[in-house]
Write an enzyme that holds these catalytic residues in place. Structure first.
Site, mmCIF file in Angstrom:
data_model
loop_
_atom_site.group_PDB
_atom_site.id
_atom_site.type_symbol
_atom_site.label_atom_id
_atom_site.label_comp_id
_atom_site.label_asym_id
_atom_site.label_seq_id
_atom_site.Cartn_x
_atom_site.Cartn_y
_atom_site.Cartn_z
ATOM 1 C CB CYS A 127 -18.636 -35.836 13.601
ATOM 2 S SG CYS A 127 -16.919 -35.871 14.165
ATOM 3 C CB CYS A 168 -13.856 -39.381 11.561
ATOM 4 S SG CYS A 168 -14.228 -37.958 12.587
HETATM 5 FE FE FE Z 1 -16.155 -37.152 12.393
#
Ligand code: FE
Length: 204
Positions: A112, A110
């Protein structure tokens, strides 16, 4: 029954900003969120927390070898003391660029990112293209960012997770002997701490 598609199936507006606004309104009306708290969080990450915080840590690592060792081995106690700590940065790992290795950070799942040290991630960091390509062909991606890594230098890609957030410590540029922390920090760009950039050379 024929079903033509010149209408939208969704009652939500197509623009993401409007969708977010609609969602915020619903959650507020249901008493699930406090808009003032939300504004506070957004303000914090937009105007107060940003790459200047990570840059200060890197500059201190360059200038103070004891501090550098501490950041490379067990950074969290000191980061908490310095209040460089918070959500999305509970477990930081510093990875240091050397003559032998260039580090670069991604989140393949994703987006992070070490928020307390770098603020909000840039759009490209969250893009499918960056996340997929930097793992497969890191040197080509780095070249797109203007960094040519010599063949004899290793490129190491670090995949962030919900638990661990990486920050690249760029190499200290030549000609920076005797500079103070403040001056050094100005050479440390956001991208240099993701690994898609290098520290800037000092201006004469
Ligand atoms: Fe992530």
């Amino acid at each position: 029954m024929p079903h033509d598609h010149d209408h939208s199936h969704s009652l939500l507006p197509p623009d993401p900003a409007l969708r977010v606004r609609a969602l915020e309104t619903i959650l507020t009306e249901k008493g699930l969120i406090d808009p003032a708290a939300l504004d506070e969080i957004i303000d914090t990450y937009q105007s107060r927390i940003g790459p200047q915080i990570g840059a200060e840590v890197v500059a201190r690592m360059w200038a103070d070898d004891a501090f550098r060792q501490e950041m490379l081995t067990d950074p969290m106690p000191r980061l908490q003391d310095m209040e460089m700590y918070g959500r999305q940065g509970e477990h930081m790992v510093f990875v240091e660029n050397t003559d032998a290795v260039h580090n670069v950070v991604v989140c393949t799942l994703c987006s992070c990112y070490p928020w307390p040290l770098l603020g909000i991630p840039p759009g490209w960091y969250k893009s499918d293209a960056y996340r997929a390509r930097v793992v497969r062909e890191p040197r080509a991606v780095l070249a797109d960012f203007g960094i040519v890594v010599p063949e004899d230098k290793k490129v190491r890609v670090w995949d962030s997770t919900a638990e661990i957030r990486y920050l690249v410590v760029p190499q200290r540029p030549e000609g920076t002997d005797g500079m103070n922390i403040e001056g050094l920090a100005e050479l440390v760009s956001r991208d240099s701490m993701i690994g898609t950039g290098l520290a800037k050379a000092p201006t004469a």
